[in-house]
Scaffold this motif. Structure first.
Motif, PDB file in Angstrom:
ATOM      1  N   ALA A 154     -11.127   4.300   1.115  1.00  0.00           N
ATOM      2  CA  ALA A 154     -10.888   2.902   0.662  1.00  0.00           C
ATOM      3  C   ALA A 154      -9.474   3.407  -0.232  1.00  0.00           C
ATOM      4  N   VAL A 155      -9.224   4.855  -0.561  1.00  0.00           N
ATOM      5  CA  VAL A 155      -8.327   5.447  -1.206  1.00  0.00           C
ATOM      6  C   VAL A 155      -6.970   4.963  -0.306  1.00  0.00           C
ATOM      7  N   ALA A 156      -6.858   5.850   0.608  1.00  0.00           N
ATOM      8  CA  ALA A 156      -6.557   5.752   1.512  1.00  0.00           C
ATOM      9  C   ALA A 156      -5.819   4.287   1.820  1.00  0.00           C
ATOM     10  N   ARG A 157      -6.439   3.590   1.978  1.00  0.00           N
ATOM     11  CA  ARG A 157      -6.139   1.710   2.046  1.00  0.00           C
ATOM     12  C   ARG A 157      -5.045   1.401   0.941  1.00  0.00           C
ATOM     13  N   VAL A 158      -5.716   1.950  -0.016  1.00  0.00           N
ATOM     14  CA  VAL A 158      -5.178   1.627  -1.374  1.00  0.00           C
ATOM     15  C   VAL A 158      -3.643   2.596  -1.496  1.00  0.00           C
ATOM     16  N   ILE A 159      -2.985   3.780  -0.724  1.00  0.00           N
ATOM     17  CA  ILE A 159      -2.046   4.333  -1.300  1.00  0.00           C
ATOM     18  C   ILE A 159      -1.417   3.765  -0.078  1.00  0.00           C
ATOM     19  N   ALA A 160      -1.811   3.294   0.765  1.00  0.00           N
ATOM     20  CA  ALA A 160      -0.565   2.883   2.146  1.00  0.00           C
ATOM     21  C   ALA A 160      -0.427   1.313   1.351  1.00  0.00           C
ATOM     22  N   GLN A 161      -1.248   0.257   0.702  1.00  0.00           N
ATOM     23  CA  GLN A 161      -0.845  -0.454   0.115  1.00  0.00           C
ATOM     24  C   GLN A 161       0.226  -0.361  -0.812  1.00  0.00           C
ATOM     25  N   GLU A 162       0.151   0.510  -2.535  1.00  0.00           N
ATOM     26  CA  GLU A 162       1.110   1.075  -2.911  1.00  0.00           C
ATOM     27  C   GLU A 162       2.182   1.196  -2.279  1.00  0.00           C
ATOM     28  N   VAL A 163       2.490   2.078  -1.191  1.00  0.00           N
ATOM     29  CA  VAL A 163       3.680   2.120  -0.754  1.00  0.00           C
ATOM     30  C   VAL A 163       4.080   1.327  -0.190  1.00  0.00           C
ATOM     31  N   MET A 164       3.982   0.130   0.711  1.00  0.00           N
ATOM     32  CA  MET A 164       4.496  -0.730   0.901  1.00  0.00           C
ATOM     33  C   MET A 164       4.822  -1.487  -0.033  1.00  0.00           C
ATOM     34  N   GLY A 165       4.485  -1.943  -1.052  1.00  0.00           N
ATOM     35  CA  GLY A 165       4.707  -2.775  -2.342  1.00  0.00           C
ATOM     36  C   GLY A 165       3.175  -3.717  -1.863  1.00  0.00           C
ATOM     37  N   GLU A 166       2.109  -3.517  -2.180  1.00  0.00           N
ATOM     38  CA  GLU A 166       1.664  -4.772  -1.808  1.00  0.00           C
ATOM     39  C   GLU A 166       0.227  -4.378  -2.762  1.00  0.00           C
ATOM     40  N   PRO A 167      -0.477  -5.604  -3.521  1.00  0.00           N
ATOM     41  CA  PRO A 167      -0.771  -5.255  -3.935  1.00  0.00           C
ATOM     42  C   PRO A 167      -2.456  -4.700  -3.452  1.00  0.00           C
ATOM     43  N   PRO A 168      -2.637  -4.286  -4.031  1.00  0.00           N
ATOM     44  CA  PRO A 168      -4.186  -2.266  -3.230  1.00  0.00           C
ATOM     45  C   PRO A 168      -5.436  -4.026  -3.603  1.00  0.00           C
ATOM     46  N   PHE A 169      -5.620  -3.829  -2.369  1.00  0.00           N
ATOM     47  CA  PHE A 169      -7.262  -4.835  -2.372  1.00  0.00           C
ATOM     48  C   PHE A 169      -8.054  -3.834  -3.318  1.00  0.00           C
ATOM     49  N   ILE A 170      -8.001  -2.975  -3.931  1.00  0.00           N
ATOM     50  CA  ILE A 170      -8.863  -2.484  -4.616  1.00  0.00           C
ATOM     51  C   ILE A 170      -7.713  -2.854  -6.459  1.00  0.00           C
ATOM     52  N   ASP A 171      -8.459  -2.948  -7.382  1.00  0.00           N
ATOM     53  CA  ASP A 171      -7.585  -2.231  -9.000  1.00  0.00           C
ATOM     54  C   ASP A 171      -7.876  -0.907  -9.112  1.00  0.00           C
ATOM     55  N   VAL A 172      -6.750  -0.203  -9.095  1.00  0.00           N
ATOM     56  CA  VAL A 172      -6.891   1.384  -9.476  1.00  0.00           C
ATOM     57  C   VAL A 172      -7.000   1.457 -11.019  1.00  0.00           C
ATOM     58  N   THR A 173      -6.225   0.625 -11.156  1.00  0.00           N
ATOM     59  CA  THR A 173      -5.388   0.841 -12.325  1.00  0.00           C
ATOM     60  C   THR A 173      -6.424   1.843 -13.370  1.00  0.00           C
ATOM     61  N   PRO A 174      -7.733   1.834 -13.350  1.00  0.00           N
ATOM     62  CA  PRO A 174      -8.559   2.829 -14.525  1.00  0.00           C
ATOM     63  C   PRO A 174      -8.093   3.705 -14.227  1.00  0.00           C
ATOM     64  N   LEU A 175      -7.686   4.562 -12.516  1.00  0.00           N
ATOM     65  CA  LEU A 175      -7.472   5.263 -12.044  1.00  0.00           C
ATOM     66  C   LEU A 175      -5.713   6.232 -11.982  1.00  0.00           C
ATOM     67  N   ASN A 176      -5.474   5.007 -12.578  1.00  0.00           N
ATOM     68  CA  ASN A 176      -3.701   5.452 -12.586  1.00  0.00           C
ATOM     69  C   ASN A 176      -3.965   6.911 -14.040  1.00  0.00           C
TER      70      ASN A 176
END
Length: 374
Positions: A336-358
């Motif tokens: 799941a983290v890999a999907r989130v990183i790819a979405q952040e790189v592409m400028g897309e909203p992550p499918f899971i909100d990882v704000t608490p882990l920023n």
């Protein structure tokens, strides 16, 4: 002079997190270069007990694990084994733990609440001091090495390149790109993903950045063959910190030593006695077990001040993304983290909100709440 190797994204580290990120980035059409000081899964990943569970107390961790487990279940190479996780919860923690179970169920995790007597169907243990138990049958374990190599293969098929046995010796930002000095030559990329595991803090140091990740040594003790009535799920006694599970005819077990931090190497056999003392208080049948020293091993956790991962862009460092500091949760959450990183790189909203882990959470008061560590 040899021209620097150019990429859209440089990923540092080829453990399960780095390999999964490389695949998800490359499948988006990005030019990905992974730099790994050793071999894939050669660090914390390969030394992991490889447990996977969605029994967490926070929404972000529950979702990262649940979606990762679902991906592993679809990958024959992962060796996913839904042997279950059984948590033994002390009286003092039971009320709060029941709230976590409600959240898990709301998020689609089939966690069961059991009395200590009911939990004896999964394992034999002394119920003293327990308020209750929880069990989730979709939790279990994977083959961490096989999983990582599957991600490496997928990443390569998508066009990612891997520079193995290559150490990064310097990092700086110039002209809009990250310039990496390595033992195999220079690398340039506008984006960098720090998936350095226990070395992630040192990766930050190379760039003059503070990434609060440090290594912590962990022991895994292995018994000789045992005759048990049934295989044991992964069991975690929240009161003592002891965990154990079946590994074929044997049992592997461990317990974190909070003082064992830093680059310490080798087995710490002095930690065996306090681990067994705590384990036998809950599992008296362990007194009949023998120890196989040659089959026991050690490895590093990558820990942060609050024992939560650091995921996402680093404020003040353009083009730098972290995927590190998982504190024992890396194998559980890599997919799941890999999907989130790819979405952040592409400028897309992550499918899971990882704000608490920023990473900027470390400047906030109070700090983020720690979650279960095994």
């Amino acid at each position: 002079m040899t021209a620097p190797a150019a990429a859209d994204v440089a990923v540092i580290g080829a453990g399960v997190i780095g390999a999964a990120c490389a695949w998800r980035l490359a499948e988006r059409g990005l030019k990905v270069l992974v730099v790994e000081q050793g071999r894939p899964a050669g660090g914390s990943t390969g030394k992991s007990a490889a447990g996977v569970r969605a029994q967490f107390t926070t929404l972000t961790n529950i979702l990262l694990s649940r979606h990762s487990i679902e991906e592993y279940a679809s990958m024959p190479e992962s060796g996913y084994h839904p042997g279950g996780y059984l948590l033994l919860v002390p009286d003092t923690q039971w009320t709060a733990h029941q709230e976590a179970v409600k959240l898990q169920r709301q998020l689609g995790v089939p966690t069961e609440q059991l009395t200590p007597a009911q939990a004896q169907a999964h394992a034999t243990f002394d119920p003293g001091g327990l308020g209750g138990c929880t069990y989730c049958g979709t939790d279990g374990y994977v083959d961490a090495h096989g999983l990582t190599m599957a991600y490496v293969a997928r990443a390569r098929q998508a066009g990612a390149r891997f520079q193995l046995d290559t150490a990064v010796t310097g990092i700086r930002r110039a002209a809009g790109v990250w310039q990496l000095r390595t033992t195999a030559g220079a690398v340039e990329a506008p984006l960098l993903v720090n998936a350095g595991g226990a070395w992630a803090g040192e990766v930050g140091d190379l760039a003059g950045l503070t990434i609060p990740v440090r290594p912590a040594r962990r022991m895994v003790f292995t018994t000789g063959p045992l005759s048990l009535p049934r295989p044991l799920p992964m069991i975690f006694d929240l009161g003592s910190g002891v965990w154990l599970r079946s590994e074929g005819e044997r049992v592997i077990l461990g317990r974190a030593d909070p003082a064992d931090v830093g680059w310490r190497e080798g087995m710490d056999w002095t930690w065996l006695e306090p681990t067994l003392e705590a384990a036998m208080a809950r599992f008296p049948w362990l007194a009949e077990a023998t120890l196989d020293r040659r089959a026991s091993w050690w490895g590093y956790y990558e820990v942060t001040p609050d024992h939560q991962a650091i995921v996402g862009r680093l404020p003040g460092a353009d083009g730098w993304l972290n995927a590190c500091g998982f504190s024992g949760h890396g194998v559980m959450q890599a997919a799941a983290v890999a999907r989130v990183i790819a979405q952040e790189v592409m400028g897309e909203p992550p499918f899971i909100d990882v704000t608490p882990l920023n990473s900027d959470r470390f400047a906030r008061v109070p700090a983020a709440t720690a979650d279960i560590q095994v």
